[in-house]
Write a protein that holds these residues in place. Structure first.
Motif, PDB file in Angstrom:
ATOM      1  N   VAL A  56       0.924  -1.049  -0.147  1.00 16.04           N
ATOM      2  CA  VAL A  56      -0.066   0.045   0.086  1.00 16.04           C
ATOM      3  C   VAL A  56       0.931   1.239   0.024  1.00 16.04           C
ATOM      4  N   THR A  57       2.005   1.087   0.798  1.00 13.70           N
ATOM      5  CA  THR A  57       2.855   2.452   0.722  1.00 13.70           C
ATOM      6  C   THR A  57       3.843   2.495  -0.265  1.00 13.70           C
ATOM      7  N   GLN A  58       3.787   1.276  -1.220  1.00  9.91           N
ATOM      8  CA  GLN A  58       4.832   1.243  -2.078  1.00  9.91           C
ATOM      9  C   GLN A  58       6.293   1.637  -1.679  1.00  9.91           C
ATOM     10  N   ALA A  59       6.524   1.068  -0.434  1.00  8.12           N
ATOM     11  CA  ALA A  59       7.860   1.471   0.085  1.00  8.12           C
ATOM     12  C   ALA A  59       9.007   0.590  -0.736  1.00  8.12           C
ATOM     13  N   PHE A  60       8.818  -0.388  -1.439  1.00  4.99           N
ATOM     14  CA  PHE A  60       9.431  -0.934  -2.223  1.00  4.99           C
ATOM     15  C   PHE A  60       8.868  -1.406  -3.653  1.00  4.99           C
ATOM     16  N   PRO A  61       9.468  -1.610  -4.584  1.00  2.81           N
ATOM     17  CA  PRO A  61       8.676  -1.934  -5.872  1.00  2.81           C
ATOM     18  C   PRO A  61       8.041  -3.387  -5.453  1.00  2.81           C
ATOM     19  N   ILE A  62       6.843  -3.416  -6.057  1.00  3.08           N
ATOM     20  CA  ILE A  62       5.768  -4.476  -5.871  1.00  3.08           C
ATOM     21  C   ILE A  62       6.560  -5.907  -5.939  1.00  3.08           C
ATOM     22  N   GLY A  63       7.073  -6.152  -7.068  1.00  8.95           N
ATOM     23  CA  GLY A  63       7.775  -7.435  -7.341  1.00  8.95           C
ATOM     24  C   GLY A  63       8.773  -7.677  -6.022  1.00  8.95           C
ATOM     25  N   ILE A  64       9.751  -7.014  -5.684  1.00  8.12           N
ATOM     26  CA  ILE A  64      10.733  -7.182  -4.496  1.00  8.12           C
ATOM     27  C   ILE A  64       9.688  -7.453  -3.188  1.00  8.12           C
ATOM     28  N   THR A  65       8.745  -6.689  -3.038  1.00  8.03           N
ATOM     29  CA  THR A  65       7.964  -6.756  -1.696  1.00  8.03           C
ATOM     30  C   THR A  65       7.396  -8.278  -1.609  1.00  8.03           C
ATOM     31  N   CYS A  66       6.877  -8.524  -2.792  1.00  6.73           N
ATOM     32  CA  CYS A  66       6.266  -9.990  -3.060  1.00  6.73           C
ATOM     33  C   CYS A  66       7.249 -11.065  -2.921  1.00  6.73           C
ATOM     34  N   LEU A  67       8.416 -10.845  -3.574  1.00 10.42           N
ATOM     35  CA  LEU A  67       9.240 -12.122  -3.241  1.00 10.42           C
ATOM     36  C   LEU A  67       9.941 -12.103  -2.092  1.00 10.42           C
ATOM     37  N   PHE A  68      10.100 -10.963  -1.323  1.00 11.69           N
ATOM     38  CA  PHE A  68      10.533 -11.210  -0.202  1.00 11.69           C
ATOM     39  C   PHE A  68       9.602 -11.650   1.059  1.00 11.69           C
ATOM     40  N   SER A  69       8.394 -11.972   0.639  1.00 14.23           N
ATOM     41  CA  SER A  69       7.462 -12.660   1.595  1.00 14.23           C
ATOM     42  C   SER A  69       7.905 -14.233   1.424  1.00 14.23           C
ATOM     43  N   VAL A  70       8.503 -14.562   0.449  1.00 18.04           N
ATOM     44  CA  VAL A  70       8.645 -15.885   0.427  1.00 18.04           C
ATOM     45  C   VAL A  70       9.971 -16.690   1.359  1.00 18.04           C
ATOM     46  N   PRO A  71      10.880 -15.755   1.443  1.00 19.91           N
ATOM     47  CA  PRO A  71      11.962 -16.273   2.576  1.00 19.91           C
ATOM     48  C   PRO A  71      11.328 -16.068   4.136  1.00 19.91           C
ATOM     49  N   LEU A  72      10.491 -15.041   3.914  1.00 26.91           N
ATOM     50  CA  LEU A  72       9.957 -14.838   5.473  1.00 26.91           C
ATOM     51  C   LEU A  72       8.944 -16.158   5.968  1.00 26.91           C
ATOM     52  N   LEU A  73       8.186 -16.483   4.976  1.00 22.29           N
ATOM     53  CA  LEU A  73       7.349 -17.505   5.336  1.00 22.29           C
ATOM     54  C   LEU A  73       8.148 -18.612   5.881  1.00 22.29           C
ATOM     55  N   TYR A  74       9.322 -19.100   5.026  1.00 18.91           N
ATOM     56  CA  TYR A  74       9.971 -20.005   5.117  1.00 18.91           C
ATOM     57  C   TYR A  74      10.801 -19.934   6.821  1.00 18.91           C
ATOM     58  N   PHE A  75      11.652 -18.861   6.828  1.00 21.43           N
ATOM     59  CA  PHE A  75      12.508 -18.775   7.942  1.00 21.43           C
ATOM     60  C   PHE A  75      11.663 -18.413   9.153  1.00 21.43           C
ATOM     61  N   LEU A  76      10.405 -18.011   9.049  1.00 19.26           N
ATOM     62  CA  LEU A  76       9.571 -17.786  10.461  1.00 19.26           C
ATOM     63  C   LEU A  76       8.747 -18.937  10.765  1.00 19.26           C
ATOM     64  N   GLY A  77       8.964 -20.075   9.986  1.00 21.27           N
ATOM     65  CA  GLY A  77       8.295 -21.504  10.285  1.00 21.27           C
ATOM     66  C   GLY A  77       6.988 -21.554   9.863  1.00 21.27           C
ATOM     67  N   CYS A  78       6.405 -20.599   8.989  1.00 19.82           N
ATOM     68  CA  CYS A  78       5.132 -20.655   8.397  1.00 19.82           C
ATOM     69  C   CYS A  78       4.671 -21.862   7.691  1.00 19.82           C
ATOM     70  N   VAL A  79       5.643 -22.062   6.738  1.00 16.55           N
ATOM     71  CA  VAL A  79       5.734 -23.322   6.077  1.00 16.55           C
ATOM     72  C   VAL A  79       6.953 -24.050   6.304  1.00 16.55           C
ATOM     73  N   GLU A  80       7.069 -25.457   5.973  1.00 16.67           N
ATOM     74  CA  GLU A  80       8.029 -26.201   6.183  1.00 16.67           C
ATOM     75  C   GLU A  80       9.313 -26.034   5.164  1.00 16.67           C
ATOM     76  N   THR A  81       8.886 -25.862   3.771  1.00 14.80           N
ATOM     77  CA  THR A  81       9.853 -25.990   2.737  1.00 14.80           C
ATOM     78  C   THR A  81       9.755 -24.494   1.959  1.00 14.80           C
ATOM     79  N   VAL A  82      10.704 -24.457   1.401  1.00 13.71           N
ATOM     80  CA  VAL A  82      10.773 -23.216   0.274  1.00 13.71           C
ATOM     81  C   VAL A  82       9.862 -23.448  -1.103  1.00 13.71           C
ATOM     82  N   PRO A  83       9.754 -24.678  -1.549  1.00  9.39           N
ATOM     83  CA  PRO A  83       8.544 -25.158  -2.429  1.00  9.39           C
ATOM     84  C   PRO A  83       7.406 -24.906  -1.843  1.00  9.39           C
ATOM     85  N   GLY A  84       6.954 -24.930  -0.581  1.00 10.12           N
ATOM     86  CA  GLY A  84       5.704 -24.663  -0.153  1.00 10.12           C
ATOM     87  C   GLY A  84       5.462 -23.221   0.020  1.00 10.12           C
ATOM     88  N   ALA A  85       6.333 -22.579   0.099  1.00 11.66           N
ATOM     89  CA  ALA A  85       6.296 -20.993  -0.032  1.00 11.66           C
ATOM     90  C   ALA A  85       6.085 -20.364  -1.242  1.00 11.66           C
TER      91      ALA A  85
END
Length: 468
Positions: free
Chosen positions: A50-79
């Motif tokens: 919403v605030t466009q702090a980063f380019p949309i694509g970078i923000t979305c791609l960053f969500s992938v490692p966050l989901l994995y490293f914070l234990g939301c999902v067990e594997t990177v393919p899952g994220a």
């Protein structure tokens, strides 16, 4: 590059919300650790978008490692699971199909026919542009359908000699055209990636689907009422300035002269391919093997065949693809899957939806439609909103003994009508031209959204009795 205050605020809010959810909010039986961490990732991602702090694509791609490293999902393919979703490849094909419609001036030929029929006054000319935009948007991207006619509107506005009359008319046309595009997107599942996303989420969370023809039965009548009504609202609210009849006729003829005198073989070929795709999409209602995304990819291939009928070169297709939109949708579908698997879906259902809701189907749909429009104000990113609501909405419907099919359809139909403010990609196309201010739009669109709520709550239950 200098960072703006809004961007800095977005980064700080995203970091704080993520830290609070991960470090300070205790896990519980209702909200286990994977669920609360997923909520933190979702909130942080929406804030950054919403605030466009980063380019949309970078923000979305960053969500992938966050989901994995914070234990939301067990594997990177899952994220990354959303990037294998069929919806994503439908969107990919739709970029090419939209580009092919631009290469061959079929849309402008349609506009000329309607301008000759309705172009006697500036108000009727506005209706012609809205109608052709909506029809085009029923089978291609809303963004592409709107973008095609912006140069046409600019050309028309140059006819005005008086600057004040030009500004008044520009406000009416530049607000009406993207709204018409999003109304047209309601008509078929192929009209918007939002429609395909909702159907995909319904299949994932409820094991049900909405056939192509059934969606048309919901969307086309609603669009048929909304389009003329919204045109009337725009004319009354913004009052486009009149022009002498001869000037209007000269503008129409100048548009005609810009087109080739006859349709080419490639133009005919594009019409045949699009007609075949639409026929197969309709047939998919009875032949499930004719999956919508698969048909779209075959249509894209047909438009790229070499030789005299070649419409779309690979370079043109690659240039037409919005990598940003592709990554946004894939990431939101991935997060949606994690919302369900982590247990966050059940918690959100309990928070967002009343457990003792015993109202009839029309009131349930009206409640959901109103909630969607309210949430679109702080979250004007429809894929993110659908991702957040789909699982909880299905759980809510099952808890009160209501079929989720119609309610999910209402979610999609309303989420795609994101025009209270020009924050969505489609209205932002015209807002960025400077033709109107941020708060000029809600003077008309607030009423249109109320009509959408009323139409959805009255018409969708009727379709439910006929089809489901």
């Amino acid at each position: 590059m200098k960072i703006s205050r809004t961007q800095l605020l977005g980064i700080l809010l995203a970091a704080v919300s993520l830290a609070v959810m991960v470090l300070l909010v205790p896990a519980s039986q209702a909200l286990p650790a994977p669920a609360k961490n997923t909520l933190g990732v979702l909130i942080a991602t929406i804030v950054l978008l919403v605030t466009q702090a980063f380019p949309i694509g970078i923000t979305c791609l960053f969500s992938v490692p966050l989901l994995y490293f914070l234990g939301c999902v067990e594997t990177v393919p899952g994220a990354l699971s959303g990037f294998s979703n069929a919806t994503l490849f439908f969107v990919l094909a739709s970029f090419g199909i939209s580009e092919a419609m631009t290469v061959c001036p079929i849309s402008k030929r349609m506009l000329v026919v309607l301008m000759r029929r309705f172009g006697q006054t500036t108000s009727k000319l506005l209706f012609a542009i809205m109608l052709v935009t909506a029809l085009l948007s029923s089978v291609i991207s809303n963004v592409a359908a709107a973008a095609v006619f912006i140069p046409v509107i600019h050309q028309f506005l140059s006819v005005y000699d008086d600057a004040q009359a030009r500004r008044r008319t520009a406000r009416a046309y530049m607000i009406a055209m993207p709204v018409a595009s999003m109304i047209g997107g309601m008509m078929t599942p192929a009209g918007s990636s939002i429609n395909i996303l909702v159907i995909s989420m319904l299949e994932k969370h409820a094991g049900a689907t909405i056939p192509f023809v059934d969606w048309m039965l919901m969307g086309i009548p609603m669009a048929a009422v909304l389009l003329p009504l919204s045109w009337l609202v725009f004319v009354k609210v913004y009052k486009p300035a009149p022009l002498p009849r001869q000037k209007l006729a000269d503008f129409v003829e100048s548009t005609v002269r810009q087109l080739p005198p006859k349709m080419t073989a490639r133009d005919v070929y594009v019409i045949v391919v699009l007609g075949a795709m639409l026929s197969l999409w309709i047939l998919s209602s009875w032949v499930p093997r004719l999956q919508i995304a698969a048909v779209a990819l075959v249509g894209l291939f047909a438009l790229c065949v070499p030789g005299k009928l070649n419409v779309l070169k690979w370079e043109d297709f690659a240039r037409s693809v919005s990598l940003e939109a592709f990554i946004l949708l894939g990431s939101m579908i991935s997060i949606g899957g994690v919302i369900s698997s982590s247990g966050l879906s059940a918690w959100l259902a309990a928070v967002l939806f009343p457990t003792a809701f015993t109202a009839s189907m029309p009131l349930v749909i009206a409640f959901v439609a109103a909630l969607v429009f309210v949430l679109l104000i702080p979250i004007p990113v429809a894929p993110a909103l659908i991702t957040m609501l789909a699982g909880p909405l299905v759980s809510f419907c099952m808890s009160i003994g209501v079929s989720p099919v119609l309610v999910m359809a209402a979610l999609g139909l309303c989420a795609s009508q994101c025009y209270l403010l020009p924050l969505d990609t489609v209205p932002f196309l015209t807002f960025s031209t400077g033709a109107y201010g941020m708060f000029d739009m809600p003077k008309s669109t607030a009423l249109i959204q109320l009509v959408v709520i009323a139409l959805a709550s009255l018409w969708l239950p009727v379709v439910g009795m006929l089809c489901f």
